[in-house]
Design a protein around this motif. Structure first.
Motif, PDB file in Angstrom:
ATOM      1  N   SER A  50       0.821  -1.204   0.000  1.00  5.76           N
ATOM      2  CA  SER A  50       0.000   0.000   0.000  1.00  5.76           C
ATOM      3  C   SER A  50       0.861   1.263   0.000  1.00  5.76           C
ATOM      4  O   SER A  50       0.584   2.223  -0.722  1.00  5.76           O
ATOM      5  CB  SER A  50      -0.932  -0.025   1.218  1.00  5.76           C
ATOM      6  OG  SER A  50      -1.704   1.137   1.276  1.00  5.76           O
ATOM      7  N   ALA A  51       1.922   1.269   0.799  1.00  2.67           N
ATOM      8  CA  ALA A  51       2.786   2.450   0.903  1.00  2.67           C
ATOM      9  C   ALA A  51       3.449   2.775  -0.440  1.00  2.67           C
ATOM     10  O   ALA A  51       3.605   3.948  -0.794  1.00  2.67           O
ATOM     11  CB  ALA A  51       3.843   2.241   1.978  1.00  2.67           C
ATOM     12  N   ASP A  52       3.817   1.752  -1.184  1.00  2.00           N
ATOM     13  CA  ASP A  52       4.439   1.977  -2.490  1.00  2.00           C
ATOM     14  C   ASP A  52       3.448   2.601  -3.457  1.00  2.00           C
ATOM     15  O   ASP A  52       3.793   3.519  -4.203  1.00  2.00           O
ATOM     16  CB  ASP A  52       4.990   0.658  -3.051  1.00  2.00           C
ATOM     17  CG  ASP A  52       5.560   0.849  -4.442  1.00  2.00           C
ATOM     18  OD1 ASP A  52       6.457   1.696  -4.607  1.00  2.00           O
ATOM     19  OD2 ASP A  52       5.095   0.153  -5.367  1.00  2.00           O
ATOM     20  N   LEU A  53       2.221   2.119  -3.459  1.00  2.00           N
ATOM     21  CA  LEU A  53       1.207   2.676  -4.355  1.00  2.00           C
ATOM     22  C   LEU A  53       0.930   4.144  -4.028  1.00  2.00           C
ATOM     23  O   LEU A  53       0.795   4.972  -4.928  1.00  2.00           O
ATOM     24  CB  LEU A  53      -0.074   1.850  -4.290  1.00  2.00           C
ATOM     25  CG  LEU A  53       0.069   0.397  -4.774  1.00  2.00           C
ATOM     26  CD1 LEU A  53      -1.227  -0.367  -4.544  1.00  2.00           C
ATOM     27  CD2 LEU A  53       0.492   0.342  -6.224  1.00  2.00           C
ATOM     28  N   LYS A  54       0.879   4.475  -2.754  1.00  2.00           N
ATOM     29  CA  LYS A  54       0.663   5.873  -2.341  1.00  2.00           C
ATOM     30  C   LYS A  54       1.839   6.751  -2.774  1.00  2.00           C
ATOM     31  O   LYS A  54       1.651   7.873  -3.260  1.00  2.00           O
ATOM     32  CB  LYS A  54       0.462   5.960  -0.833  1.00  2.00           C
ATOM     33  CG  LYS A  54      -0.889   5.443  -0.391  1.00  2.00           C
ATOM     34  CD  LYS A  54      -1.035   5.493   1.112  1.00  2.00           C
ATOM     35  CE  LYS A  54      -2.362   4.854   1.518  1.00  2.00           C
ATOM     36  NZ  LYS A  54      -2.466   4.641   2.947  1.00  2.00           N
ATOM     37  N   LYS A  55       3.057   6.243  -2.579  1.00  2.00           N
ATOM     38  CA  LYS A  55       4.248   6.996  -2.978  1.00  2.00           C
ATOM     39  C   LYS A  55       4.251   7.204  -4.499  1.00  2.00           C
ATOM     40  O   LYS A  55       4.500   8.306  -4.976  1.00  2.00           O
ATOM     41  CB  LYS A  55       5.506   6.250  -2.549  1.00  2.00           C
ATOM     42  CG  LYS A  55       6.786   6.876  -3.042  1.00  2.00           C
ATOM     43  CD  LYS A  55       7.983   5.983  -2.704  1.00  2.00           C
ATOM     44  CE  LYS A  55       9.178   6.360  -3.516  1.00  2.00           C
ATOM     45  NZ  LYS A  55       9.540   5.400  -4.543  1.00  2.00           N
ATOM     46  N   LYS A  87       1.734   7.291  -6.575  1.00  2.00           N
ATOM     47  CA  LYS A  87       0.707   8.268  -6.953  1.00  2.00           C
ATOM     48  C   LYS A  87       1.173   9.686  -6.647  1.00  2.00           C
ATOM     49  O   LYS A  87       1.055  10.583  -7.484  1.00  2.00           O
ATOM     50  CB  LYS A  87      -0.597   7.960  -6.214  1.00  2.00           C
ATOM     51  CG  LYS A  87      -1.737   8.865  -6.594  1.00  2.00           C
ATOM     52  CD  LYS A  87      -3.016   8.469  -5.887  1.00  2.00           C
ATOM     53  CE  LYS A  87      -4.176   9.373  -6.263  1.00  2.00           C
ATOM     54  NZ  LYS A  87      -5.421   8.980  -5.588  1.00  2.00           N
ATOM     55  N   LYS A  88       1.740   9.883  -5.465  1.00  2.00           N
ATOM     56  CA  LYS A  88       2.188  11.221  -5.050  1.00  2.00           C
ATOM     57  C   LYS A  88       3.300  11.742  -5.969  1.00  2.00           C
ATOM     58  O   LYS A  88       3.279  12.898  -6.394  1.00  2.00           O
ATOM     59  CB  LYS A  88       2.685  11.167  -3.606  1.00  2.00           C
ATOM     60  CG  LYS A  88       3.182  12.488  -3.083  1.00  2.00           C
ATOM     61  CD  LYS A  88       3.660  12.371  -1.659  1.00  2.00           C
ATOM     62  CE  LYS A  88       4.236  13.687  -1.175  1.00  2.00           C
ATOM     63  NZ  LYS A  88       4.835  13.587   0.150  1.00  2.00           N
ATOM     64  N   THR A 124      11.445   1.510  -5.001  1.00  3.05           N
ATOM     65  CA  THR A 124      10.976   0.862  -3.785  1.00  3.05           C
ATOM     66  C   THR A 124      11.596  -0.529  -3.800  1.00  3.05           C
ATOM     67  O   THR A 124      11.308  -1.334  -4.690  1.00  3.05           O
ATOM     68  CB  THR A 124       9.443   0.747  -3.747  1.00  3.05           C
ATOM     69  OG1 THR A 124       8.887   2.065  -3.780  1.00  3.05           O
ATOM     70  CG2 THR A 124       8.980   0.024  -2.497  1.00  3.05           C
ATOM     71  N   LYS A 167      -0.634  -3.290   6.340  1.00  9.56           N
ATOM     72  CA  LYS A 167      -0.925  -2.919   4.952  1.00  9.56           C
ATOM     73  C   LYS A 167       0.224  -3.229   3.998  1.00  9.56           C
ATOM     74  O   LYS A 167       0.065  -3.084   2.791  1.00  9.56           O
ATOM     75  CB  LYS A 167      -1.268  -1.432   4.865  1.00  9.56           C
ATOM     76  CG  LYS A 167      -2.577  -1.077   5.532  1.00  9.56           C
ATOM     77  CD  LYS A 167      -2.910   0.371   5.319  1.00  9.56           C
ATOM     78  CE  LYS A 167      -4.252   0.701   5.942  1.00  9.56           C
ATOM     79  NZ  LYS A 167      -4.637   2.090   5.717  1.00  9.56           N
ATOM     80  N   ASN A 168       1.351  -3.611   4.551  1.00  7.77           N
ATOM     81  CA  ASN A 168       2.558  -3.866   3.756  1.00  7.77           C
ATOM     82  C   ASN A 168       3.203  -5.147   4.260  1.00  7.77           C
ATOM     83  O   ASN A 168       3.844  -5.146   5.310  1.00  7.77           O
ATOM     84  CB  ASN A 168       3.516  -2.681   3.870  1.00  7.77           C
ATOM     85  CG  ASN A 168       2.874  -1.385   3.422  1.00  7.77           C
ATOM     86  OD1 ASN A 168       2.724  -1.136   2.237  1.00  7.77           O
ATOM     87  ND2 ASN A 168       2.455  -0.560   4.380  1.00  7.77           N
TER      88      ASN A 168
END
Length: 161
Positions: A26-31, A33-34, A115, A148-149
């Motif tokens: 999840s953290a990778d997907l958020k990063k 996108k940002k 990542t 989440k990861n």
């Protein structure tokens, strides 16, 4: 223009299996996108098809050998050179892969945003070797697995020396 490659890869340089990422962070997907929001994103046809549709608020540029390929809300070209020309009005395009596109682009990219997933996976697609004589690590954030990861991971950026 400052060309960046953005990728998530495992310890064994794995980036995919059967046109999918073998993990979900999840953290990778958020990063992702940002970092890419508002910028052109350049990818091969298989990478695009794994996404299912154009990503919003970004110029989606697809590279394919197919002469008749069409994708809604995307620019379709037949070479990395033409993809970069299509992104020329932006100072920071991102290259999303896949393996063949990364192999071509790493030769002249300015930055790598990676990542690292601290695990090994079976795969059929790999990121090129990162030659530390050419690349200098400029930032690193390390994280432990959580709800989440599933895997430990690190966000690492490199710039060409």
């Amino acid at each position: 223009m400052k060309i960046s490659l953005i990728v998530a890869m495992a310890n064994n340089r794995v980036i995919g299996l059967n046109n999918k990422m073998p993990w979900h962070l999840s953290a990778d997907l958020k990063k992702f996108k940002k970092i890419t929001m508002g910028s052109p994103i350049i990818m091969g046809r298989k990478t695009f098809e794994s996404l299912k549709k154009a990503l919003p608020n970004r110029t989606n540029i697809i590279i394919t050998r197919s002469k008749n390929y069409n994708a809604e809300n995307c620019i379709v070209v037949n070479s990395l050179h033409k993809a970069l020309l299509a992104a020329k009005d932006d100072s920071k395009p991102y290259i999303l892969g896949g393996a063949q596109i990364y192999k071509q682009a790493i030769k002249f990219a300015d930055r790598l945003d990676i990542t690292f997933v601290h695990h090994e996976f079976e795969a059929d697609a790999f990121f090129p070797e990162i030659d530390l004589n050419i690349w200098k690590e400029i930032s690193r954030q390390d994280f432990k697995a959580d709800t989440k990861n599933k895997y430990d991971y690190s966000f690492v950026s490199f710039e060409r020396k």
